[in-house]
Design a protein around this motif. Structure first.
Motif, PDB file in Angstrom:
ATOM      1  N   THR A  64      10.799 103.718   7.466  1.00  0.00           N
ATOM      2  CA  THR A  64      11.552 104.694   6.672  1.00  0.00           C
ATOM      3  C   THR A  64      10.720 105.068   5.461  1.00  0.00           C
ATOM      4  OG1 THR A  64      13.667 103.814   7.394  1.00  0.00           O
ATOM      5  CG2 THR A  64      13.690 105.111   5.382  1.00  0.00           C
ATOM      6  N   ASP A  65      10.419 106.352   5.365  1.00  0.00           N
ATOM      7  CA  ASP A  65       9.596 106.854   4.273  1.00  0.00           C
ATOM      8  C   ASP A  65       8.351 105.995   4.062  1.00  0.00           C
ATOM      9  OD1 ASP A  65      11.255 108.985   3.848  1.00  0.00           O
ATOM     10  OD2 ASP A  65      12.445 107.992   2.309  1.00  0.00           O
ATOM     11  N   GLY A  66       7.734 105.668   5.173  1.00  0.00           N
ATOM     12  CA  GLY A  66       6.456 104.952   5.112  1.00  0.00           C
ATOM     13  C   GLY A  66       6.579 103.461   4.925  1.00  0.00           C
ATOM     14  N   ILE A  67       7.792 102.951   4.820  1.00  0.00           N
ATOM     15  CA  ILE A  67       7.952 101.508   4.634  1.00  0.00           C
ATOM     16  C   ILE A  67       8.579 100.918   5.887  1.00  0.00           C
ATOM     17  CG2 ILE A  67       9.095  99.711   3.277  1.00  0.00           C
ATOM     18  CD1 ILE A  67       8.902 101.659   0.896  1.00  0.00           C
ATOM     19  N   SER A  68       7.870  99.946   6.454  1.00  0.00           N
ATOM     20  CA  SER A  68       8.339  99.339   7.697  1.00  0.00           C
ATOM     21  C   SER A  68       8.552  97.843   7.489  1.00  0.00           C
ATOM     22  CB  SER A  68       7.310  99.563   8.798  1.00  0.00           C
ATOM     23  OG  SER A  68       7.676  98.844   9.940  1.00  0.00           O
ATOM     24  N   GLU A  69       9.577  97.336   8.164  1.00  0.00           N
ATOM     25  CA  GLU A  69       9.781  95.877   8.165  1.00  0.00           C
ATOM     26  C   GLU A  69       8.965  95.236   9.279  1.00  0.00           C
ATOM     27  OE1 GLU A  69      11.531  94.113   5.921  1.00  0.00           O
ATOM     28  OE2 GLU A  69      11.966  95.972   4.855  1.00  0.00           O
ATOM     29  N   GLY A  70       8.198  96.052   9.990  1.00  0.00           N
ATOM     30  CA  GLY A  70       7.333  95.531  11.039  1.00  0.00           C
ATOM     31  C   GLY A  70       8.004  95.530  12.396  1.00  0.00           C
ATOM     32  N   TYR A  71       7.431  94.722  13.260  1.00  0.00           N
ATOM     33  CA  TYR A  71       7.841  94.721  14.660  1.00  0.00           C
ATOM     34  C   TYR A  71       8.864  93.605  14.872  1.00  0.00           C
ATOM     35  CZ  TYR A  71       7.152  93.843  19.659  1.00  0.00           C
ATOM     36  OH  TYR A  71       7.341  93.623  20.998  1.00  0.00           O
ATOM     37  N   SER A  72       9.894  93.880  15.656  1.00  0.00           N
ATOM     38  CA  SER A  72      10.845  92.810  15.961  1.00  0.00           C
ATOM     39  C   SER A  72      11.443  93.013  17.340  1.00  0.00           C
ATOM     40  CB  SER A  72      11.947  92.741  14.905  1.00  0.00           C
ATOM     41  OG  SER A  72      12.804  93.842  15.041  1.00  0.00           O
ATOM     42  N   MET A  73      12.019  91.947  17.845  1.00  0.00           N
ATOM     43  CA  MET A  73      12.646  92.000  19.168  1.00  0.00           C
ATOM     44  C   MET A  73      14.133  91.708  19.036  1.00  0.00           C
ATOM     45  SD  MET A  73       9.674  90.314  21.477  1.00  0.00           S
ATOM     46  CE  MET A  73       8.944  89.274  20.257  1.00  0.00           C
ATOM     47  N   GLU A  74      14.877  92.309  19.915  1.00  0.00           N
ATOM     48  CA  GLU A  74      16.322  92.261  19.771  1.00  0.00           C
ATOM     49  C   GLU A  74      16.977  92.040  21.133  1.00  0.00           C
ATOM     50  OE1 GLU A  74      17.745  96.051  18.444  1.00  0.00           O
ATOM     51  OE2 GLU A  74      19.790  95.345  18.120  1.00  0.00           O
ATOM     52  N   MET A  75      17.799  91.022  21.213  1.00  0.00           N
ATOM     53  CA  MET A  75      18.622  90.823  22.414  1.00  0.00           C
ATOM     54  C   MET A  75      19.959  91.466  22.093  1.00  0.00           C
ATOM     55  SD  MET A  75      18.892  89.413  25.430  1.00  0.00           S
ATOM     56  CE  MET A  75      20.328  89.447  26.488  1.00  0.00           C
ATOM     57  N   ARG A  76      20.128  92.699  22.556  1.00  0.00           N
ATOM     58  CA  ARG A  76      21.306  93.459  22.112  1.00  0.00           C
ATOM     59  C   ARG A  76      22.602  92.923  22.694  1.00  0.00           C
ATOM     60  NH1 ARG A  76      20.494  99.641  20.480  1.00  0.00           N
ATOM     61  NH2 ARG A  76      18.552  99.289  19.407  1.00  0.00           N
ATOM     62  N   ARG A  77      22.627  92.848  24.005  1.00  0.00           N
ATOM     63  CA  ARG A  77      23.917  92.519  24.632  1.00  0.00           C
ATOM     64  C   ARG A  77      23.724  91.699  25.894  1.00  0.00           C
ATOM     65  NH1 ARG A  77      24.130  97.597  23.011  1.00  0.00           N
ATOM     66  NH2 ARG A  77      25.568  98.016  21.301  1.00  0.00           N
ATOM     67  N   PHE A  78      24.659  90.803  26.070  1.00  0.00           N
ATOM     68  CA  PHE A  78      24.818  90.094  27.332  1.00  0.00           C
ATOM     69  C   PHE A  78      26.308  90.128  27.609  1.00  0.00           C
ATOM     70  CE2 PHE A  78      25.693  85.760  29.182  1.00  0.00           C
ATOM     71  CZ  PHE A  78      25.357  86.111  30.469  1.00  0.00           C
ATOM     72  N   ASN A  79      26.687  90.937  28.577  1.00  0.00           N
ATOM     73  CA  ASN A  79      28.110  91.160  28.827  1.00  0.00           C
ATOM     74  C   ASN A  79      28.502  90.615  30.197  1.00  0.00           C
ATOM     75  OD1 ASN A  79      27.647  92.696  26.547  1.00  0.00           O
ATOM     76  ND2 ASN A  79      29.131  94.249  27.122  1.00  0.00           N
ATOM     77  N   ILE A  80      29.648  89.981  30.244  1.00  0.00           N
ATOM     78  CA  ILE A  80      30.125  89.395  31.500  1.00  0.00           C
ATOM     79  C   ILE A  80      31.417  90.096  31.918  1.00  0.00           C
ATOM     80  CG2 ILE A  80      30.950  87.278  32.598  1.00  0.00           C
ATOM     81  CD1 ILE A  80      29.287  85.742  30.534  1.00  0.00           C
ATOM     82  N   PHE A  81      31.448  90.521  33.175  1.00  0.00           N
ATOM     83  CA  PHE A  81      32.665  91.134  33.718  1.00  0.00           C
ATOM     84  C   PHE A  81      33.343  90.159  34.674  1.00  0.00           C
ATOM     85  CE2 PHE A  81      29.692  95.008  33.995  1.00  0.00           C
ATOM     86  CZ  PHE A  81      29.914  95.356  32.680  1.00  0.00           C
ATOM     87  N   LEU A  82      34.632  90.196  34.661  1.00  0.00           N
ATOM     88  CA  LEU A  82      35.422  89.496  35.674  1.00  0.00           C
ATOM     89  C   LEU A  82      36.364  90.512  36.285  1.00  0.00           C
ATOM     90  CD1 LEU A  82      36.536  86.123  34.073  1.00  0.00           C
ATOM     91  CD2 LEU A  82      35.095  86.427  36.082  1.00  0.00           C
ATOM     92  N   TYR A  83      36.419  90.530  37.596  1.00  0.00           N
ATOM     93  CA  TYR A  83      37.299  91.490  38.269  1.00  0.00           C
ATOM     94  C   TYR A  83      38.067  90.774  39.365  1.00  0.00           C
ATOM     95  CZ  TYR A  83      38.799  95.016  41.577  1.00  0.00           C
ATOM     96  OH  TYR A  83      39.558  95.765  42.439  1.00  0.00           O
ATOM     97  N   SER A  84      39.304  91.161  39.538  1.00  0.00           N
ATOM     98  CA  SER A  84      40.082  90.570  40.609  1.00  0.00           C
ATOM     99  C   SER A  84      41.085  91.577  41.159  1.00  0.00           C
ATOM    100  CB  SER A  84      40.820  89.334  40.080  1.00  0.00           C
ATOM    101  OG  SER A  84      41.638  88.804  41.083  1.00  0.00           O
ATOM    102  N   THR A  85      41.164  91.643  42.486  1.00  0.00           N
ATOM    103  CA  THR A  85      42.284  92.360  43.102  1.00  0.00           C
ATOM    104  C   THR A  85      43.356  91.311  43.323  1.00  0.00           C
ATOM    105  OG1 THR A  85      40.785  93.874  44.190  1.00  0.00           O
ATOM    106  CG2 THR A  85      43.012  93.759  45.055  1.00  0.00           C
TER     107      THR A  85
END
Lengths: 398, 411
Positions: A64-85
């Motif tokens: 942002t405006d030439g200032i960076s916090e550098g490089y980083s990695m992000e595990m955004r989401r791990f979502n679990i679904f359960l479904y049943s009829t």
């Protein structure tokens, strides 16, 4: 005595019904934990529930405006679904989201559908509120971009789920399908004007207690109507209306009723090989003037995505790999209006452009790389903060 | 197949190269150091830089009702009024009021004065100016850059610059404002009290705050309704009740938070002039001195010994004398603080003036209440002790006026 008697009767009846259904008359109370359908269905070699989910992760390098916090990695989401009829035309589905590892854990869906007819399905539980297209369709592997559309997160507060009940259905009309959804939900809360964003911010109105009770005893109403043409696409209009503040406590009035209205138009269609996808949101909120001019009464914004599959073929023995080139435009105005003091426009808006490349191994799995350039202008209209950066990541259903 | 693979490989390679190249070309450039007001002073140690960043975070913190905001307030964060550490926009203007009666000024504290809290959290009503008030002034938030240097100028220096009785007969008689110190004020070695134990004020439009802690605690309290270890009382809206309405346990910020903001303010860099070598700017600078603007807007001051090395015994160029001057009846709002007369205002520093529009939405809002929307308009509003300078300015040729304004914009 009366309520206790009714509860007892209900309990006995339900136990009897369960027992009839599962032939568990001989099970003792101590074995109650095993008196669960998924266990005896499994013992009968019938799958009673399906498990699925998705995960997504990415890298970030922004400045942002030439200032960076550098490089980083992000595990955004791990979502679990359960479904049943559960039974013919009675379905259950749930989604549990782990955001950033275990930093944010949220039950996004836990609902039941009782299908009286395909055009008339009763739904109840924790449901995804049908405002716009994205909120109900936000699984990351479906999207060509790593970041979610800002109109869908910062105006429409996706992922927005709420506890509620209502009806939905599909009515076929020749080549078209008309779909509707209409629910009563607890609704957004006062956080929309008491938040650290220092602006009207619907996302902050998702009070944690909304799954437990309505903050003001006045449910909100939400609906989406859409027309879908096979092999072409869908257009939908949707809305939300409700009071967001606490206006009565212990039976005493403590504030005016303050309403919140959200309207959205969404579209999703293809012309030749190019897919167009986007939504426009408009928000009108009754904001007390005393909280300050930085809290806007009116907001609007949109995003539009263009997706073009420019290569398809075999790669490293994987068949039908598709390479998509995509482009997203976004605009948000958090505060439409003028300053009382100067009669000049209140700014508080942003523009963003984001090209992206996605390598789809299947409709359910992709690698993708995005670049974003964004201009954020503050309330006063000072020179915009310029942010740009690169992301690389993957998303996949499992 | 080979063709497809080659196509894909080329694309991936191109994307990779773009990513590498991007660091140079596709990311926004950092503005020149002299184009922005925010940022630390040069020469801070690692530890001092950490303290600066902690203070920056506290300065940017947005308060909510759950954190103690209000219930009556003007703004919800320091940053909201001092965007980019620059001057405030008219929508963030403070209103102060009081009552003159028999030659005495009463800040009407029993009615919620001297500062109006013109906003309230949801469900509450903002304060309104009581009918008893007959003196009302509006204050545009000032830029906060370079405050550490101004805070480090000794009282002796200010007294030396002051000329309360106009002994040199130039029509300019700057004087210090003496202020009753708050309980938490700890005088430095060089602070010089008057006979009644009051200390010299130097911050604020009327020079009513003695030091940056005094200014900061008042701002937290009166601007945001935030209590601290230094001041445990929330502002009250007497039209509702004389009882405090904020039920958040006090203090809402610790002494450490207040001190971290003070450290941040002390170590914010001073505005850096631009285009200094430009001939027009140099001519303007000369004219500025020739028409006696520099008598009050003194170009250079020097700090005393400071606990922060980069602030110690430094010569700097704020274009202020930090003294009170009578600015004439046109700028008399019938409101005052401390010993200042209603028409007296502390000379504001001119450094950073040219960058003001970058914090004020692209326009100038100058003078104490932002009533001037250009530098020229501001000059022409100078009366009282500045009347002669105003007349001299009016007599300048158009090109000389432009040169003078170019110089002011270069600051």
């Amino acid at each position: 005595m009366k309520p206790i008697f009714i509860l007892l009767l209900l309990s006995m009846t339900s136990q009897w019904l369960a027992a009839q259904d599962v032939d568990t008359l001989n099970l003792t109370n101590k074995d109650a934990v095993y008196q669960r359908p998924f266990i005896y269905e499994e013992q009968r070699s019938n799958l009673s529930a399906a498990v699925g989910g998705y995960l997504e992760a990415n890298t970030n390098y922004f400045s942002t405006d030439g200032i960076s916090e550098g490089y980083s990695m992000e595990m955004r989401r791990f979502n679990i679904f359960l479904y049943s009829t559960i039974k013919e035309r009675i379905k259950f589905i749930s989604e549990l989201e782990f955001g950033h590892g275990t930093e944010e854990i949220e039950l996004e869906t836990a609902l039941m559908d009782f299908e009286l007819h395909p055009s008339l399905i009763f739904r109840a539980g924790i449901l995804l509120v049908p405002i716009g297209y994205f909120n109900q369709n936000q699984d990351s592997p479906k999207w060509e971009f790593i970041d979610r559309p800002l109109v869908s997160t910062n105006l429409i507060p996706s992922t927005y789920s709420d506890v509620g009940l209502g009806l939905h259905g599909t009515i076929p009309i020749r080549d078209f399908s008309f779909t509707y959804e209409t629910y009563l939900i607890n609704g957004l809360q006062e956080g929309i004007i008491t938040n650290e964003e220092n602006r009207t911010f619907l996302r902050a109105g998702k009070g944690e207690e909304r799954f437990g009770e309505d903050n003001n005893g006045s449910p909100a109403f939400t609906t989406r109507l859409a027309l879908n043409k096979r092999k072409f696409g869908e257009i939908g209009i949707s809305g939300y209306i409700g009071n967001y503040n606490i206006f009565k406590k212990d039976g005493l009035p403590i504030d005016e009723k303050r309403s919140l209205l959200i309207g959205a138009l969404d579209y999703n269609f293809s012309i030749k090989k190019v897919k167009f996808l986007g939504e426009i949101a408009y928000i009108k909120a009754d904001i007390p003037s005393d909280v300050g001019q930085n809290f806007g009464n009116t907001q609007w914004g949109f995003h539009t995505d263009l997706i073009y599959p420019f290569w398809q073929g075999k790669l490293f023995s994987w068949q039908n790999i598709i390479l998509n080139a995509s482009l997203r435009f976004e605009y948000l105005d958090y505060n439409v209006g003028k300053f009382r003091d100067t009669d000049s426009n209140i700014s508080d808006h942003l523009y963003s452009i984001m090209p992206s490349i996605g390598l789809r191994f299947s409709p359910n799995t992709l690698l993708r790389m995005s670049y974003r350039y964004q201009w954020d202008t503050d309330l006063f209209g000072n020179p915009p903060a310029k942010t740009a950066g690169f992301q690389f990541g993957f998303a996949s259903y499992f | 197949m080979k063709n497809n693979l080659a196509k894909l490989s080329s694309l991936v390679l191109l994307a990779g190269l773009l990513s590498l190249y991007a660091c140079e070309k596709f990311l926004p450039n950092e503005p020149e150091e002299n184009e922005v007001l925010d940022g630390p002073m040069e020469g801070l140690s690692y530890a001092q830089t950490r303290l600066f960043l902690e203070g920056d975070e506290a300065f940017s913190e947005v308060f909510t009702p759950e954190k103690g905001l209000g219930a009556y307030f003007v703004t919800s964060s320091c940053f909201s009024c001092h965007s980019g550490d620059g001057k405030g926009h008219p929508s963030t203007t403070l209103t102060r009021f009081g009552r003159w009666e028999n030659g005495q000024f009463d800040p009407l504290t029993h009615l919620g004065g001297g500062q109006l809290q013109n906003r309230a959290i949801a469900g509450f009503e903002a304060e309104v100016i009581p009918s008893e008030a007959n003196g009302i002034a509006k204050f545009t938030p000032p830029a906060v850059t370079g405050l550490g240097l101004l805070a480090a100028v000794t009282d002796a220096t200010l007294l030396d610059v002051a000329d309360p009785d106009d002994m040199d007969g130039n029509g300019i008689s700057g004087r210090v404002n003496y202020i009753e110190p708050p309980d938490f004020f700890s005088p430095l070695e060089w602070n010089i009290p008057d006979e009644e134990g009051r200390y010299i004020g130097r911050f604020g439009k009327k020079a009513a705050a003695i030091d940056l802690l005094h200014q900061t605690v008042n701002a937290y309290n009166q601007d945001m309704g935030i209590t601290s270890d230094f001041d445990m009382n929330d502002p009250i809206n007497y039209a509702v009740s004389s009882q405090q309405t904020d039920l958040i346990p006090d203090p809402e910020i610790s002494a450490a938070t207040g001190q971290s903001v003070v450290f941040y303010l002390r170590t914010l860099k001073a505005p850096i002039p631009r285009d200094e070598s430009d001939a027009n700017v140099q001519l303007g600078k000369q004219l500025f001195m020739d028409i006696d603007c520099g008598k009050c807007h003194i170009p250079t001051l020097k700090t005393g010994i400071s606990d922060i090395t980069v602030l110690s015994e430094v010569e700097f160029h704020p274009y202020t004398d930090l003294l009170l001057h009578n600015m004439g009846e046109e700028l008399n709002d019938n409101y005052t603080e401390g010993l200042a007369e209603a028409a007296e205002w502390r000379t504001p520093p001119l450094w950073g003036l040219g960058l003001s529009p970058d914090a004020q939405g692209g326009e100038f809002f100058l003078m104490h209440d932002g009533r001037a929307t250009s530098i020229e308009e501001a000059i022409l509003l100078h009366g009282g002790e500045a009347s002669n300078s105003r007349t001299y300015y009016q007599e300048l040729s158009t090109s000389d006026k432009e040169a003078l304004i170019s110089f002011l914009k270069s600051l």
